[in-house]
Design an enzyme around this catalytic site. Structure first.
Site, short mmCIF file in Angstrom:
data_model
loop_
_atom_site.label_atom_id
_atom_site.label_comp_id
_atom_site.label_asym_id
_atom_site.label_seq_id
_atom_site.Cartn_x
_atom_site.Cartn_y
_atom_site.Cartn_z
CG ASP A 80 -5.47 -6.00 2.09
OD1 ASP A 80 -6.09 -7.06 2.32
OD2 ASP A 80 -5.34 -5.52 0.95
CG HIS A 108 -4.18 -1.08 -0.56
ND1 HIS A 108 -3.87 -1.07 0.77
CD2 HIS A 108 -4.54 -2.36 -0.84
CE1 HIS A 108 -4.06 -2.27 1.29
NE2 HIS A 108 -4.44 -3.07 0.32
CB SER A 140 -0.94 -0.03 1.21
OG SER A 140 -1.86 1.04 1.16
#
Length: 205
Positions: free
Chosen positions: A139, A46, A19
């Site tokens: 995540d 992301h 991310s």
């Protein structure tokens, strides 16, 4: 058996997920991998679902591997990097092809590392190699648990080498599912070793 053969001759699959702060880490890892890497590679970061992404273009400049934005139905192929597109969750089908489904405008994380890694684990088992790089949130921790459960390998970037260590920390903290914690600068060398070593049986747990 030739060097690089995995699980009765099938190709290993490396999934690099991240991310915030992930672009430099992705570039560092991919720049150390050769064009003839005997593994398929997936890259997921992301990103906002409603904006175009140039991630595949930027990564293509950093590596000798072929880099493309993933398309629905595309097969996993050794020596190719498929980049998860914005606005779609990227999943792996039982035929080892890409399945893209709309992510919508609300959480979970988009695109979801957990969804990618879980489907990869179920389909490829011990051939899956999950690599968690820089990022906020947690995540990938659940997806890496699936990779571990199905016999794959879980690697986390070391916290001191991560611009944002929350994602790798969440995976490292999951009940000893992480096989290796490695400085970002050393990840490419580890992936070369893992993908050029024959593996017929899942590693012992």
């Amino acid at each position: 058996m030739e060097i690089g053969d995995y699980a009765l001759g099938k190709t290993p699959v490396v999934a690099l997920v991240c991310s915030a702060g992930g672009l430099p880490a992705l570039s560092t890892v991919l720049s150390g991998l050769p064009a003839d890497l005997p593994a398929a590679v997936l890259a997921l970061q992301h990103m906002p679902p409603d904006r175009p992404s140039l991630l595949h273009v930027l990564l293509d400049r950093a590596t000798a591997l072929q880099v493309e934005q993933a398309e629905d139905g595309q097969p996993l192929t050794a020596g190719r990097v498929l980049v998860a597109p914005p606005g779609r969750h990227t999943l792996i089908t039982t035929e080892e092809t890409i399945a893209l489904i709309p992510s919508g405008s609300t959480p979970p994380y988009r695109p979801s590392a957990d969804l990618l890694l879980t489907t990869l684990a179920v389909v490829t088992g011990p051939r899956a190699i999950a690599v968690v790089l820089s990022g906020h949130g947690n995540d990938a921790a659940t997806g890496c648990t699936a990779v571990h459960r199905f016999g794959g390998t879980v690697i986390s970037a070391s916290l001191e080498s991560s611009a944002q260590p929350a994602m790798p920390q969440a995976t490292i903290g999951r009940d000893a599912i992480t096989d290796h914690v490695v400085h970002v600068d050393d990840l490419a060398a580890m992936l070369l070793t893992l993908t050029t070593t024959p593996l017929l049986e899942p590693p012992e747990r």
